[in-house]
Design a protein around this motif. Sequence first.
Motif, PDB file in Angstrom:
ATOM      1  N   THR A  31       0.936  -1.098   0.107  1.00  0.00           N
ATOM      2  CA  THR A  31      -0.064   0.036   0.037  1.00  0.00           C
ATOM      3  C   THR A  31       0.812   1.265  -0.048  1.00  0.00           C
ATOM      4  O   THR A  31       1.806   1.450   0.795  1.00  0.00           O
ATOM      5  CB  THR A  31      -0.825   0.275   1.345  1.00  0.00           C
ATOM      6  OG1 THR A  31      -1.737  -1.249   1.368  1.00  0.00           O
ATOM      7  CG2 THR A  31      -1.744   1.130   1.249  1.00  0.00           C
ATOM      8  N   VAL A  32       0.574   2.110  -0.944  1.00  0.00           N
ATOM      9  CA  VAL A  32       1.152   3.451  -0.987  1.00  0.00           C
ATOM     10  C   VAL A  32       0.956   4.358   0.383  1.00  0.00           C
ATOM     11  O   VAL A  32      -0.105   4.507   0.728  1.00  0.00           O
ATOM     12  CB  VAL A  32       1.092   4.273  -2.167  1.00  0.00           C
ATOM     13  CG1 VAL A  32       1.663   5.435  -2.120  1.00  0.00           C
ATOM     14  CG2 VAL A  32       1.479   3.334  -3.529  1.00  0.00           C
ATOM     15  N   ASN A  79      -0.857   7.943 -14.748  1.00  0.00           N
ATOM     16  CA  ASN A  79      -0.894   6.835 -13.800  1.00  0.00           C
ATOM     17  C   ASN A  79      -0.211   6.958 -12.641  1.00  0.00           C
ATOM     18  O   ASN A  79      -0.103   5.994 -11.947  1.00  0.00           O
ATOM     19  CB  ASN A  79      -0.621   5.681 -14.503  1.00  0.00           C
ATOM     20  CG  ASN A  79      -1.535   5.111 -15.677  1.00  0.00           C
ATOM     21  OD1 ASN A  79      -2.763   5.415 -15.621  1.00  0.00           O
ATOM     22  ND2 ASN A  79      -1.149   4.469 -16.736  1.00  0.00           N
ATOM     23  N   GLY A  80      -0.002   8.078 -12.181  1.00  0.00           N
ATOM     24  CA  GLY A  80       0.921   8.237 -11.021  1.00  0.00           C
ATOM     25  C   GLY A  80       0.378   7.590  -9.669  1.00  0.00           C
ATOM     26  O   GLY A  80      -0.971   7.457  -9.617  1.00  0.00           O
ATOM     27  N   LEU A  81       1.283   7.181  -8.894  1.00  0.00           N
ATOM     28  CA  LEU A  81       0.507   6.696  -7.623  1.00  0.00           C
ATOM     29  C   LEU A  81       0.318   7.564  -6.592  1.00  0.00           C
ATOM     30  O   LEU A  81       0.929   8.761  -6.626  1.00  0.00           O
ATOM     31  CB  LEU A  81       1.833   5.447  -7.115  1.00  0.00           C
ATOM     32  CG  LEU A  81       2.191   4.526  -7.819  1.00  0.00           C
ATOM     33  CD1 LEU A  81       3.547   4.005  -7.092  1.00  0.00           C
ATOM     34  CD2 LEU A  81       1.197   3.324  -7.775  1.00  0.00           C
ATOM     35  N   LYS A  82      -0.895   7.124  -5.751  1.00  0.00           N
ATOM     36  CA  LYS A  82      -1.412   8.236  -4.835  1.00  0.00           C
ATOM     37  C   LYS A  82      -1.516   7.407  -3.515  1.00  0.00           C
ATOM     38  O   LYS A  82      -1.688   6.298  -3.518  1.00  0.00           O
ATOM     39  CB  LYS A  82      -2.726   8.643  -5.268  1.00  0.00           C
ATOM     40  CG  LYS A  82      -2.626   9.497  -6.483  1.00  0.00           C
ATOM     41  CD  LYS A  82      -4.349   9.590  -7.064  1.00  0.00           C
ATOM     42  CE  LYS A  82      -4.387  10.178  -8.229  1.00  0.00           C
ATOM     43  NZ  LYS A  82      -4.234   9.182  -9.410  1.00  0.00           N
ATOM     44  N   LYS A  83      -1.619   8.232  -2.568  1.00  0.00           N
ATOM     45  CA  LYS A  83      -1.630   7.602  -1.072  1.00  0.00           C
ATOM     46  C   LYS A  83      -2.683   6.639  -1.118  1.00  0.00           C
ATOM     47  O   LYS A  83      -3.951   7.062  -1.702  1.00  0.00           O
ATOM     48  CB  LYS A  83      -1.724   8.697  -0.021  1.00  0.00           C
ATOM     49  CG  LYS A  83      -1.576   8.262   1.442  1.00  0.00           C
ATOM     50  CD  LYS A  83      -1.805   9.305   2.244  1.00  0.00           C
ATOM     51  CE  LYS A  83      -1.723   8.752   3.743  1.00  0.00           C
ATOM     52  NZ  LYS A  83      -1.645   9.785   4.763  1.00  0.00           N
ATOM     53  N   ASN A  84      -2.676   5.630  -0.414  1.00  0.00           N
ATOM     54  CA  ASN A  84      -3.505   4.454  -0.261  1.00  0.00           C
ATOM     55  C   ASN A  84      -3.718   3.537  -1.371  1.00  0.00           C
ATOM     56  O   ASN A  84      -4.649   2.726  -1.555  1.00  0.00           O
ATOM     57  CB  ASN A  84      -4.889   4.898   0.115  1.00  0.00           C
ATOM     58  CG  ASN A  84      -4.800   5.589   1.656  1.00  0.00           C
ATOM     59  OD1 ASN A  84      -4.095   5.065   2.595  1.00  0.00           O
ATOM     60  ND2 ASN A  84      -5.570   6.832   1.783  1.00  0.00           N
ATOM     61  N   ASP A  85      -2.925   3.835  -2.566  1.00  0.00           N
ATOM     62  CA  ASP A  85      -3.337   2.787  -3.844  1.00  0.00           C
ATOM     63  C   ASP A  85      -2.899   1.651  -3.251  1.00  0.00           C
ATOM     64  O   ASP A  85      -1.775   1.352  -2.423  1.00  0.00           O
ATOM     65  CB  ASP A  85      -2.392   3.269  -4.753  1.00  0.00           C
ATOM     66  CG  ASP A  85      -3.107   4.482  -5.844  1.00  0.00           C
ATOM     67  OD1 ASP A  85      -4.347   4.550  -5.665  1.00  0.00           O
ATOM     68  OD2 ASP A  85      -2.357   4.896  -6.536  1.00  0.00           O
ATOM     69  N   LYS A  86      -3.289   0.661  -3.816  1.00  0.00           N
ATOM     70  CA  LYS A  86      -2.762  -0.876  -3.410  1.00  0.00           C
ATOM     71  C   LYS A  86      -2.041  -1.391  -4.753  1.00  0.00           C
ATOM     72  O   LYS A  86      -2.387  -1.112  -5.768  1.00  0.00           O
ATOM     73  CB  LYS A  86      -4.049  -1.809  -3.438  1.00  0.00           C
ATOM     74  CG  LYS A  86      -4.817  -1.474  -2.172  1.00  0.00           C
ATOM     75  CD  LYS A  86      -4.619  -1.511  -0.979  1.00  0.00           C
ATOM     76  CE  LYS A  86      -5.533  -1.281   0.208  1.00  0.00           C
ATOM     77  NZ  LYS A  86      -4.846  -0.939   1.409  1.00  0.00           N
ATOM     78  N   VAL A  87      -0.935  -1.785  -4.499  1.00  0.00           N
ATOM     79  CA  VAL A  87      -0.031  -2.148  -5.577  1.00  0.00           C
ATOM     80  C   VAL A  87       0.490  -3.640  -5.591  1.00  0.00           C
ATOM     81  O   VAL A  87       0.489  -4.061  -4.568  1.00  0.00           O
ATOM     82  CB  VAL A  87       1.335  -1.248  -5.709  1.00  0.00           C
ATOM     83  CG1 VAL A  87       0.952   0.117  -5.828  1.00  0.00           C
ATOM     84  CG2 VAL A  87       1.945  -1.337  -4.226  1.00  0.00           C
ATOM     85  N   THR A  88       0.720  -4.041  -6.784  1.00  0.00           N
ATOM     86  CA  THR A  88       1.367  -5.334  -7.012  1.00  0.00           C
ATOM     87  C   THR A  88       2.671  -5.258  -7.362  1.00  0.00           C
ATOM     88  O   THR A  88       3.151  -4.625  -8.294  1.00  0.00           O
ATOM     89  CB  THR A  88       0.426  -6.162  -8.260  1.00  0.00           C
ATOM     90  OG1 THR A  88      -0.914  -6.157  -7.642  1.00  0.00           O
ATOM     91  CG2 THR A  88       1.083  -7.715  -8.269  1.00  0.00           C
ATOM     92  N   MET A  89       3.483  -5.696  -6.649  1.00  0.00           N
ATOM     93  CA  MET A  89       4.898  -5.684  -6.949  1.00  0.00           C
ATOM     94  C   MET A  89       5.685  -7.112  -7.193  1.00  0.00           C
ATOM     95  O   MET A  89       5.130  -8.234  -6.563  1.00  0.00           O
ATOM     96  CB  MET A  89       5.810  -5.147  -5.760  1.00  0.00           C
ATOM     97  CG  MET A  89       5.213  -3.748  -5.739  1.00  0.00           C
ATOM     98  SD  MET A  89       5.902  -2.921  -4.041  1.00  0.00           S
ATOM     99  CE  MET A  89       5.292  -3.751  -2.681  1.00  0.00           C
ATOM    100  N   ILE A  90       6.771  -7.309  -7.910  1.00  0.00           N
ATOM    101  CA  ILE A  90       7.670  -8.363  -8.044  1.00  0.00           C
ATOM    102  C   ILE A  90       9.011  -7.996  -7.161  1.00  0.00           C
ATOM    103  O   ILE A  90       9.598  -7.139  -7.451  1.00  0.00           O
ATOM    104  CB  ILE A  90       8.058  -8.614  -9.428  1.00  0.00           C
ATOM    105  CG1 ILE A  90       6.678  -9.039 -10.192  1.00  0.00           C
ATOM    106  CG2 ILE A  90       9.293  -9.992  -9.422  1.00  0.00           C
ATOM    107  CD1 ILE A  90       7.059  -9.079 -11.518  1.00  0.00           C
ATOM    108  N   ARG A  91       9.263  -9.089  -6.149  1.00  0.00           N
ATOM    109  CA  ARG A  91      10.517  -8.861  -5.605  1.00  0.00           C
ATOM    110  C   ARG A  91      11.661  -9.500  -6.270  1.00  0.00           C
ATOM    111  O   ARG A  91      11.482 -10.603  -6.476  1.00  0.00           O
ATOM    112  CB  ARG A  91      10.211  -9.493  -3.986  1.00  0.00           C
ATOM    113  CG  ARG A  91      11.823  -9.341  -3.291  1.00  0.00           C
ATOM    114  CD  ARG A  91      11.352 -10.211  -1.939  1.00  0.00           C
ATOM    115  NE  ARG A  91      11.149 -11.569  -2.314  1.00  0.00           N
ATOM    116  CZ  ARG A  91      12.155 -12.379  -1.874  1.00  0.00           C
ATOM    117  NH1 ARG A  91      13.527 -12.235  -1.789  1.00  0.00           N
ATOM    118  NH2 ARG A  91      11.723 -13.655  -2.188  1.00  0.00           N
TER     119      ARG A  91
END
Length: 104
Positions: A31-32, A79-91
């Motif tokens: 979460t951002v 498409n910039g990220l904002k506070k509370n955005d849920k994100v999918t990431m690759i570690r």
Amino acid sequence: MRDMNDIINIIKKIAINAVNAQKLSTVVYGTVISANPLKVQIDQKLILDSNFLKLTNAVKDHEVEMTINGSRQSCTIHNGLKKNDKVTMIRVHGGQQYIIIDKE
């Protein structure tokens, strides 16, 4: 000769098991918690800042060129990220870098 083939097969199995145990990459969710500076929280204890994050175009503002009615034009995709955005990431292997690939 049979003993040598057995040894080679054992070495192959050991090598395959070692690679499988390394978890070369993993999908994680976060979460951002701050957009500027960028900070993403993965769990209660782990907060990543921009030093550990790489962004794809799917999660950042960027320019594209497109043709509209035969005319080539530049367009900004927001498409910039904002506070509370849920994100999918690759570690990435080793866990030192995370690539944010998408948001909900």
